[in-house]
Design an enzyme around this catalytic site. Structure first.
Site, short mmCIF file in Angstrom:
data_model
loop_
_atom_site.label_atom_id
_atom_site.label_comp_id
_atom_site.label_asym_id
_atom_site.label_seq_id
_atom_site.Cartn_x
_atom_site.Cartn_y
_atom_site.Cartn_z
N CYS A 206 0.92 -1.41 0.25
CA CYS A 206 -0.27 -0.42 -0.16
C CYS A 206 0.66 1.01 0.16
O CYS A 206 2.45 0.64 0.43
CB CYS A 206 -0.96 -0.33 1.13
SG CYS A 206 -1.94 -1.53 1.60
N ARG B 71 3.72 0.24 -6.36
CA ARG B 71 3.27 -0.54 -5.71
C ARG B 71 2.52 -1.56 -5.97
O ARG B 71 2.35 -1.94 -4.78
CB ARG B 71 3.37 0.25 -4.82
CG ARG B 71 4.76 0.90 -3.40
CD ARG B 71 4.81 2.44 -2.80
NE ARG B 71 4.13 1.68 -1.20
CZ ARG B 71 5.13 1.65 -0.43
NH1 ARG B 71 6.34 2.02 -0.99
NH2 ARG B 71 5.51 0.94 0.70
N TRP C 176 -3.49 -2.17 -0.86
CA TRP C 176 -3.56 -3.66 -1.37
C TRP C 176 -4.41 -4.97 -0.57
O TRP C 176 -3.25 -4.83 0.07
CB TRP C 176 -1.96 -3.76 -2.20
CG TRP C 176 -2.11 -5.83 -2.86
CD1 TRP C 176 -2.46 -6.01 -3.97
CD2 TRP C 176 -1.51 -6.40 -1.77
NE1 TRP C 176 -1.90 -6.92 -4.15
CE2 TRP C 176 -1.36 -7.37 -2.73
CE3 TRP C 176 -0.62 -7.02 -1.04
CZ2 TRP C 176 -0.97 -9.14 -2.94
CZ3 TRP C 176 -0.64 -8.35 -0.24
CH2 TRP C 176 -0.60 -9.00 -1.65
N ASN D 78 -0.80 1.91 6.21
CA ASN D 78 -0.24 0.15 5.39
C ASN D 78 0.16 -0.58 6.83
O ASN D 78 0.75 -0.53 7.54
CB ASN D 78 1.42 0.89 4.50
CG ASN D 78 0.47 2.00 3.26
OD1 ASN D 78 -0.35 1.64 2.62
ND2 ASN D 78 2.29 2.38 3.52
N GLY D 79 -0.02 -2.25 6.68
CA GLY D 79 0.33 -2.87 6.77
C GLY D 79 -0.91 -3.88 8.07
O GLY D 79 -1.34 -4.11 7.01
N GLU E 151 14.23 -18.19 -12.65
CA GLU E 151 13.70 -16.45 -13.08
C GLU E 151 12.79 -15.89 -13.89
O GLU E 151 11.87 -15.80 -14.04
CB GLU E 151 14.93 -15.56 -13.08
CG GLU E 151 14.58 -13.91 -12.99
CD GLU E 151 13.24 -13.53 -12.38
OE1 GLU E 151 13.60 -11.91 -12.87
OE2 GLU E 151 13.30 -13.99 -10.98
N LYS F 168 9.01 -14.59 -13.92
CA LYS F 168 8.39 -13.79 -14.67
C LYS F 168 7.17 -14.25 -15.64
O LYS F 168 6.07 -13.55 -15.73
CB LYS F 168 9.11 -13.03 -15.99
CG LYS F 168 10.90 -12.40 -15.33
CD LYS F 168 9.74 -11.21 -14.77
CE LYS F 168 10.51 -10.45 -13.40
NZ LYS F 168 10.69 -11.51 -12.08
N GLU G 81 4.54 -14.04 -13.51
CA GLU G 81 3.38 -12.88 -12.57
C GLU G 81 2.93 -11.93 -13.66
O GLU G 81 2.20 -11.46 -13.29
CB GLU G 81 4.56 -11.84 -11.66
CG GLU G 81 5.54 -12.04 -12.58
CD GLU G 81 6.67 -11.42 -11.42
OE1 GLU G 81 7.01 -11.53 -10.55
OE2 GLU G 81 7.76 -10.68 -11.57
N HIS H 216 14.20 -37.09 -13.15
CA HIS H 216 13.51 -36.79 -12.22
C HIS H 216 11.70 -36.47 -11.80
O HIS H 216 11.53 -36.46 -10.23
CB HIS H 216 14.22 -36.80 -10.19
CG HIS H 216 16.16 -37.03 -11.15
ND1 HIS H 216 15.90 -38.35 -9.94
CD2 HIS H 216 16.77 -36.66 -11.29
CE1 HIS H 216 17.21 -38.79 -10.59
NE2 HIS H 216 17.89 -38.08 -10.74
N LYS I 293 4.57 -4.05 -5.33
CA LYS I 293 5.85 -4.12 -6.06
C LYS I 293 6.95 -4.58 -4.22
O LYS I 293 8.08 -5.00 -4.68
CB LYS I 293 6.65 -2.44 -5.98
CG LYS I 293 7.74 -2.25 -6.75
CD LYS I 293 7.88 -2.73 -8.21
CE LYS I 293 9.76 -2.85 -8.10
NZ LYS I 293 10.56 -3.07 -9.76
#
Length: 607
Positions: free
Chosen positions: A2, A27, A74, A98-99, A479, A483, A486, A502, A602
């Site tokens: 947030c 963010r 968020w 925020n939090g 990575e 990418k 997401e 395996h 973010k």
């Protein structure tokens, strides 16, 4: 996560709040809102979804006043609806948060018993009512807020206004960042300097547990015990001009194309290209006496740490442990005093990483951090800070932050190996020269953008995608898969190529694209055999290699991308770029929100 902005201003506050919130879009958020003080009362506007919805609401129903707060939310507690959007108010107190307030249920029961009535599903609303409760008891606003802070458990940054108090804004931080901005007869609060870049460059960061009483002419700051403290006011280089997209359709693409430049800026701060020497800041430990290094990070930064593990173990001859920050401290690991714990975070505010840092500090470790924000909490709590010079990252998916982290970590590996006497001067020069060439070679990689955009059409039709790599190519496979997941929402997995037989080989058929990361290094022949196994089962291989590799195996691939021939040491830095571009173009074809993918933020500033 947030975003917060608060303004005690001279003119119409609404457009300034909107500008600040736009700078916080990177963010991640799913609702937004603003409130102002006017005529002894509180006006509020909130909207679900993107900021444009709030902007339309303000156009039709203007928000008056010169003092206000704004928020991008968020969702954590409560669905991302308008009623749960911030700011929250009881018509006397209004605030943004925020939090997470961990003990909100206990506080809500206490307030219910006193007759308070709640409208939302959020944890934040209890803070509003708790401040009001203490105001009912006759306390002054600053005392009511302090009494409330003493009752809160969890992580938070708060910006609070009280009706009729137009020369008062109160902020507090515990676990989530908050900054004070200083203007000319105007004052500001923001969750980072970028939120305030259009207003001021004079910034003071609150430290853990601090709270502040802000008036038009300045701010008084107190520690968690209520004692007055002084925090340094700094000039920040963060500029509003740094956040534009330029001619690019998305921030992500712009940031991919910025990589040659920002990697060059990062190298200039640590590598002398003329004498090929890495210059590290003063160390708080003796490299020659190191017995172990622990690397901790989250998400993409964790994959940078996995690459660094290979570098450190190969160059320094030391065992290296890598761990995900959200798991690290819950293992109750006993760390021998005097070790080095290395933390990697773009924002420097990642909650899990910060908690792991404090655990390692309590275990007697020397704390080294790789961060992009030198004023961040992780940077301030570190013994040694190695800064990436990536500039503001607006796109949620990490691109230039990742490659600049790799650039710094490669430099650190060389510098520590030299300090330990584990690296000859000749080898140091070779590695430094390879690093020096990375920005130019990165430009060469970007020349494959159109070809990768073509290949994206096949990948966009897939339901599942596999990425394979060995050695330092393995974290790049991880990575690449991250990418793609997401930003395109296609299921993708990265594997060490040797692990394919395996289990994952069972997934391979003609409908599963397999991206193989395989520079010509000492492990190339091993990867080649795995690639043959994929081909034998009908898998469609997209092959990322250099000229020699493609000459050997290119005819086995559905498509090949020829990357520059470079020292294998720096290969993971360059091979990160095509997997970024491929994911980007697939997401564009899928029509997703590239810069703000669903459910993602973010900077994750709560556990």
């Amino acid at each position: 996560m947030c975003g917060i902005i608060g303004i005690i201003g001279k003119g119409d506050v609404a457009p300034l709040l909107l500008d600040g919130l736009k700078r916080l879009e990177y963010r991640g958020y799913d609702s937004a809102g603003m409130a102002s003080l006017t005529d002894g009362g509180i006006e509020r506007r909130r909207a679900e979804g993107k900021l444009v919805n709030l902007e339309r609401l303000i156009d039709t129903t203007p928000l008056p006043g010169t003092v206000g707060i704004g928020h991008t939310r968020w969702a954590t507690h409560g669905a991302p609806t308008e009623i749960n959007a911030h700011p929250h108010t009881d018509e006397r107190v209004v605030l943004v948060h925020n939090g997470i307030i961990e003990n909100y249920q206990d506080l809500r029961k206490e307030l219910d018993a006193r007759g308070h009535r709640f409208e939302t599903e959020t944890d934040t609303e209890v803070v509003v009512h708790m401040v009001s409760r203490f105001l009912d008891d006759g306390m002054a606003p600053r005392d009511a807020v302090f009494a409330t802070l003493e009752k809160l458990e969890g992580a938070f940054a708060l910006a609070i206004l009280v009706a009729g108090q137009e020369d008062l804004m109160i902020g507090a931080r515990r676990g989530s960042p908050l900054a004070i901005g200083y203007g000319d007869g105007e004052m500001y609060l923001g969750s980072d300097a970028l939120a305030l870049a259009h207003l001021t460059q004079r910034i003071c960061y609150l430290e853990e547990g601090d709270w502040t009483v802000v008036g038009r002419d300045g701010a008084a700051i107190f520690d968690a015990a209520g004692n007055p403290v002084v925090r340094e006011v700094k000039l920040t280089a963060t500029s509003g001009a740094m956040t534009g997209k330029g001619n690019y359709p998305h921030f992500m693409l712009k940031e991919i194309y910025e990589q040659p430049s920002v990697m060059g800026d990062t190298l200039q701060s640590i590598l002398n290209p003329w004498n090929r020497v890495i210059t590290l800041p003063d160390l708080s430990f003796d490299p020659g006496r190191l017995a172990r290094i622990t690397i901790v990070a989250c998400g993409t930064a964790f994959y940078a740490g996995l690459v660094a593990r290979y570098w450190f173990e190969q160059l320094l001859g030391l065992p290296v442990e890598t761990d995900i920050a959200s798991e690290f401290r819950y293992r109750n690991l006993q760390m021998p005093p005097g070790g080095v714990a290395l933390f990697i975070s773009q924002s420097g505010e990642t909650a899990d990483t910060l908690a792991a840092l404090r655990y390692a500090r309590a275990q007697g470790q020397h704390i080294v951090s790789v961060v992009n924000v030198p004023e961040s909490t992780i940077a301030r709590e570190s013994d040694l800070v190695l800064r990436t010079k990536a500039g503001p990252g607006i796109g949620v998916a990490s691109t230039k932050a990742f490659t600049t982290q790799l650039t710094v970590l490669a430099s650190l590996a060389i510098g520590l190996a030299k300090a330990r006497g584990a690296l000859t001067r000749a080898r140091e020069e070779v590695l430094c020269q390879a690093l020096t060439e990375v920005p130019a070679r990165a430009n060469d990689v970007l020349m494959h953008d159109e070809r990768l955009a073509e290949l994206a059409h096949d990948v966009a039709e897939a339901r599942d995608v596999l990425y394979l790599g060995r050695g330092t190519g393995y974290p790049i496979a991880l990575e690449g898969a991250l990418k793609l997941k997401e930003i395109s929402y296609i299921h993708a997995e990265g594997y060490a190529a040797g692990e394919m037989k395996h289990g994952p080989i069972a997934l391979i058929d003609e409908a599963v694209p397999v991206i193989v990361v395989a520079p010509s290094d000492g492990l190339f022949d091993k990867t080649a055999s795995n690639m043959q196994e994929v081909k034998a089962r009908g898998g469609k291989v997209i092959f990322l290699s250099d000229q020699a590799g493609i000459a050997r195996l290119g005819d086995m691939a559905e498509a090949s991308i020829e990357l520059p021939t470079i020292d294998p040491f720096v290969a993971p830095i360059l091979y990160a770029i095509p997997v970024q571009l491929l994911a980007y173009h697939v997401a564009v074809l899928k029509g997703t929100d590239v810069d703000q993918p669903r459910n993602l933020a973010k900077s994750v500033t709560v556990e």
